[in-house]
Motif scaffolding. Structure first.
Motif, short mmCIF file in Angstrom:
data_model
loop_
_atom_site.label_atom_id
_atom_site.label_comp_id
_atom_site.label_asym_id
_atom_site.label_seq_id
_atom_site.Cartn_x
_atom_site.Cartn_y
_atom_site.Cartn_z
N PRO A 593 0.83 -1.20 0.00
CA PRO A 593 0.00 0.00 0.00
C PRO A 593 0.87 1.25 0.00
O PRO A 593 1.97 1.25 0.55
CB PRO A 593 -0.80 -0.12 1.30
CG PRO A 593 0.06 -0.97 2.19
CD PRO A 593 0.78 -1.92 1.29
N THR A 620 -4.19 -1.39 -2.41
CA THR A 620 -3.04 -2.26 -2.66
C THR A 620 -3.19 -2.94 -4.01
O THR A 620 -4.19 -3.64 -4.26
CB THR A 620 -2.93 -3.34 -1.57
OG1 THR A 620 -2.82 -2.72 -0.29
CG2 THR A 620 -1.73 -4.23 -1.80
N ARG A 629 -6.92 -4.39 -7.75
CA ARG A 629 -6.38 -3.87 -6.51
C ARG A 629 -7.40 -4.03 -5.39
O ARG A 629 -8.60 -4.08 -5.61
CB ARG A 629 -5.96 -2.41 -6.66
CG ARG A 629 -7.07 -1.44 -7.02
CD ARG A 629 -6.48 -0.06 -7.32
NE ARG A 629 -5.65 -0.10 -8.52
CZ ARG A 629 -4.71 0.80 -8.79
NH1 ARG A 629 -4.48 1.80 -7.95
NH2 ARG A 629 -3.98 0.72 -9.89
#
Length: 696
Positions: A593, A620, A629
C-alpha cells in the motif's frame, strides 16, 4: 511425517514443568544475559545509533488472543503485518516493501526467536512458532543496517523472551471470542536454585471467521538459564503442533461481493489443509570479562509440513508436475560465535564486534497426486522425491566509535556464501533428473553517522548494501516449463540509504522521522502462476522509497497518544513482459500500500485500562500488471480491562472489540494469484473477552 514427533511435541511441556514446581524459595536476582548483536552497542541506547529500530514491549495486561504476532505490530512504521484469517498460511509480513511478494511464509525479512534463526539459509522464514505469551519484547530493525544479518534482510524482526527473575509472577490466561475461538495459556517465570526460567505453553483453537478455516495450535517455549564456566548458559526450547489447519483460499472480487466469509468451492472439494510440526532446541553461552564479551550459540530442530492443494487432476497430467500434495520433512541447525570488545581509540570510546555463523537445512521434499480415482483431497501416487540442502557460512564485523562528544560512527561488513544442492530421486523416462546446485556470494558493507544536536535530539544518516537469494521454492520450477531447477535465477542486490531525526524528551514525548530509499537490481518476481505451480524470474530494477513517522505524547499522567504513519512508493524502474503484457517503468510493486497509519489513545486510571485504536491503509495493487487492486480501508477498535488485587494474587479481566464500525474490507492479498483469487477478506465487528490470574 515422523510419528515420533507427534508423541514428543507436547509431553515435552510436562517434562519441563515438573521440576519447576519446587522452585518456590527465594534466590539471588539473576544477572541479565550479555547479548552481542549487530546494530547494537552495549550501554548505548538505540536512540543514539544511526538506525531505525523500534522495540514493542509485550504488556501482560494486553487484550487479545495472543495467537499471532500481528496483534502487537500495528504501531511500527514501515512494517506491514497482515492477519490473513487463515492459519494454514503465516502472517503476511513485509518491511519497507521487502517481503510483499510472498504468498506464504515470510521472505525478504529476517526473523529470529530468542536469537535463534526462524529464517532458513535460503531466506524462507515462518512466524507460527513465535509465542506472545512468553515474549517480553519484539525488536524491529529497518534500513541499511539490516544487511548485517545476512541473506534476505530487507528488515529484521526479533522476538525475545523475558529472563526470569526472583519474585516474577506465574500466570494463567484464558481468552474466548467470536467464531468459537479459545486461547488458554500458562506461563511460569522466576528464579531459584541457581536457575532462572520462563516457560510458556498455549492451546489455541478457532472455527475461523471464514468457512473452511478451522485451526488448532499447541505451542511451548522455554528459556532456562544459569551460571556456568564464568559465564551464563541458556537453554532455548520451542515446540509447535498445528494439525490440519483448513485453508479457505483467496476469493475473486465477485466472490467477495457475494459473501466475504465463503471459502472457494475447490477448498471444500479438495479439503485444502496444512499440518505443521516443529521442535527445536538451542544453547547459548555468554561471558563478559573486563572489556571483552563472548557469545557462542548452537541450535538444531526438526520441521515437518504436509499441505493439500486444490490442483485439478488434469493439470497433473504433465509428467513434470509435482502433484497436489506437498510433504516436507527435515532438520536444520547452525552455529554462531561472536566476540566483542569495548575500550578507547584515540581517547574516545570504541566498541568492536566480530563473528562467524553457519546454518544448514536438509529437507526431504516429496509430492503426491491429490486424488485416487474420483476421490479428491487424498494422497495418491508419488510425483516428486528429492533431497534439498541449503547452507550458508557468513563472517561479519562491526565497529562503533564516538570520535567526538557529539559525533559517532557505526560501520559493519558481512560476507555471505549460500549454497543450494538438490538431489532428485524421482527419475523416469518422462521426468528427467532435476538435480542441480548453485552458489551465491555477497559482501554487504554498511555505515552510518549519528549527531547529537542536543541531549534529546539525534540526527543520523546511513548507507549500505544488501542481497536476497531465491528460496528453494522459487528455484523449484523453470520459467520455460522445462525440467530442472531454475538455476539461472540471480540474487537480488540492493543499495540502501536513510536519513533520520529522533527526538526523545524527558517527559516521554517521542518523535522519530526517517526518509529512506532502496534501489534493487535483479528483483525477483513471479513469471507465471498456473496449474498449481509458480515460476520466478529476475525483472531488473526496482525502487522503494518513502517516509516513516512515529510520535508518542503523554497527554496526562495516565493518558498517552501513539501515532505511526508510513508513505511508501514501491515501483518498477525497468520495463518487462509478463504473460505477454508490458509492465511499464513506474508501475507499482504489488502487495504494497502507498500509505498506512495507526493511532492509539490509552487511558490507565488506577486499576482500569481503556484504549481506542484506529488503523488505515490505502489501496493495494495485487498483480504485476495492476489490473486489480484491494481498496483502502479505515478501522476502529476498542479495548478495556480492569485488575483486582486479591489475597492470593492479581486478577485481570479484559475485552476487545475489533472493527467497531463493522466495515467491509480486504485484510490481505495473494499477489499474482493465477486464478484471480487475490483477496482475503477481513472480519466484520467481533469481540473477545479474557481473564488472567497471576500469583507469586
Amino acid at each position: 511425517m515422523n510419528p515420533a514427533a507427534r508423541r514428543h511435541c507436547l509431553p515435552l511441556s510436562a517434562l519441563l514443568l515438573s521440576p519447576l514446581a519446587v522452585m518456590a524459595e527465594p534466590a539471588p536476582t539473576a544477572l541479565p544475559a550479555v547479548q552481542v548483536q549487530a546494530a547494537r552497542v552495549p550501554g548505548i541506547e538505540p536512540f543514539a545509533l544511526p538506525a531505525s529500530q523500534d522495540t514493542v514491549w509485550i504488556d501482560a495486561s494486553r487484550a487479545g488472543t495472543g495467537a499471532q504476532l500481528s496483534e502487537a505490530l500495528a504501531g511500527v512504521p514501515g512494517l506491514l503485518a497482515r492477519d490473513r484469517q487463515n492459519f494454514a498460511q503465516d502472517t503476511q509480513l513485509s518491511i519497507r516493501g521487502f517481503g510483499a511478494r510472498s504468498t506464504f511464509g515470510v521472505r525478504g525479512v529476517r526473523v529470529l526467536i530468542d536469537g535463534v534463526p526462524a529464517t532458513m539459509p535460503d531466506g524462507q522464514g515462518q512466524l507460527s512458532h513465535a509465542s506472545l505469551l512468553g515474549a517480553e519484547r519484539i525488536e524491529v530493525l529497518r534500513g541499511p543496517f539490516s544487511a548485517l544479518y545476512g541473506n534476505s534482510s530487507g528488515g529484521v524482526l526479533q522476538v525475545w523472551s523475558a529472563q526470569g527473575q526472583t519474585g516474577d509472577p506465574w500466570r494463567l490466561r484464558l481468552n474466548a471470542g467470536a467464531d468459537n475461538t479459545l486461547s488458554v495459556g500458562a506461563q511460569l517465570k522466576g528464579a531459584g536454585h541457581g536457575l532462572d526460567y520462563n516457560i510458556a505453553a498455549n492451546h489455541f483453537r478457532t472455527d475461523g471467521w471464514r468457512d473452511h478455516s478451522r485451526a488448532r495450535r499447541e505451542s511451548l517455549t522455554a528459556r532456562i538459564g544459569g551460571d556456568l564456566g564464568g559465564g551464563r548458559l541458556e537453554l532455548l526450547l520451542n515446540a509447535l503442533e498445528a494439525p490440519d489447519a483448513q485453508d479457505p483460499l483467496g476469493l475473486t472480487r465477485a466472490q467477495v461481493a457475494a459473501d466475504p466469509r465463503e471459502a472457494t468451492a475447490v477448498a471444500h472439494q479438495y479439503n485444502t489443509r496444512k499440518s505443521v510440526r516443529q521442535q527445536q532446541a538451542g544453547l547459548r553461552w555468554t561471558r563478559e570479562t573486563g572489556a571483552q564479551r563472548w557469545q557462542l550459540m548452537g541450535y538444531a530442530g526438526q520441521r515437518a509440513v504436509t499441505q493439500y492443494l486444490p490442483i485439478p487432476p488434469a493439470a497433473q497430467a504433465n509428467p513434470l508436475h509435482a502433484g497436489g500434495v506437498i510433504d516436507l520433512e527435515g532438520g536444520y541447525g547452525g552455529l554462531d560465535a561472536r566476540w566483542g570488545w569495548h575500550g578507547d581509540f584515540a581517547g574516545r570510546p570504541l566498541d568492536l564486534v566480530a563473528g562467524i555463523s553457519a546454518d544448514r537445512q536438509r529437507q526431504h521434499r516429496t509430492g503426491y497426486e491429490n486424488f485416487i480415482g474420483s476421490a479428491l483431497g487424498v494422497r495418491g501416487r508419488l510425483r516428486r522425491d528429492q533431497i534439498d540442502v541449503v547452507q550458508n557460512v557468513d563472517q561479519f564485523a562491526q565497529a562503533w566509535w564516538q570520535w567526538s562528544p557529539r559525533w559517532s560512527l557505526l560501520a559493519g561488513l558481512r560476507h555471505s556464501t549460500v549454497r543450494f544442492e538438490s538431489d532428485d530421486r524421482f527419475v523416469t523416462d518422462r521426468n528427467p533428473d532435476d538435480s542441480g546446485h548453485r552458489r551465491y556470494q555477497a559482501t554487504t558493507p554498511v555505515a552510518g553517522v549519528s549527531f547529537e544536536a542536543s541531549p534529546q535530539w539525534r540526527l543520523h544518516a546511513a548507507v549500505g548494501r544488501g542481497f536476497e537469494t531465491p528460496t528453494f521454492n522459487e528455484l523449484g520450477y523453470r520459467a520455460d516449463g522445462q525440467a530442472g531447477l531454475a538455476l539461472d535465477l540471480a540474487a537480488a542486490r540492493s543499495r540502501n540509504l536513510e536519513i533520520g531525526s529522533k527526538w526523545h524528551a524527558q517527559d516521554g514525548t517521542q518523535l522519530d522521522i526517517s526518509l529512506f530509499r532502496a534501489d534493487t537490481d535483479d528483483e525477483l518476481a513471479v513469471a507465471s502462476n498456473t496449474g498449481g505451480r509458480s515460476t520466478y524470474r529476475n525483472i531488473g530494477r526496482t525502487r522503494r522509497q518513502g517516509v516513516e513517522l512515529q510520535y508518542r505524547q503523554p497527554l496526562a499522567e495516565q493518558l498517552e497518544l501513539q501515532l505511526a504513519w508510513t508513505w511508501l512508493q514501491a515501483q518498477v524502474r525497468s520495463p518487462y513482459l509478463t504473460a505477454n503484457t508490458l509492465v511499464a517503468a513506474g508501475s507499482r510493486l504489488p502487495g504494497v500500500p502507498r500509505q498506512q497509519a495507526f493511532a492509539r489513545l490509552q487511558w490507565s486510571p488506577t486499576d482500569w485500562q481503556w484504549a481506542l485504536e484506529a488503523s488505515a491503509s490505502t489501496d493495494t495493487v495485487v498483480n504485476d500488471v495492476a489490473t486489480a487492486r484491494a481498496p483502502g480501508f479505515a478501522l476502529l477498535h476498542l479495548e478495556g480491562g480492569r485488575r483486582w488485587t486479591l489475597p492470593g494474587g492479581e486478577l485481570r479481566a479484559f475485552a476487545r472489540v475489533e472493527n467497531v464500525l463493522d466495515q467491509a474490507y480486504i485484510g490481505s492479498v495473494i499477489v499474482n494469484d493465477g486464478n484471480g483469487r487475490f483477496y482475503e477478506p477481513g472480519p466484520g465487528r467481533r469481540a473477545n473477552v479474557g481473564l488472567q490470574w497471576s500469583w507469586r
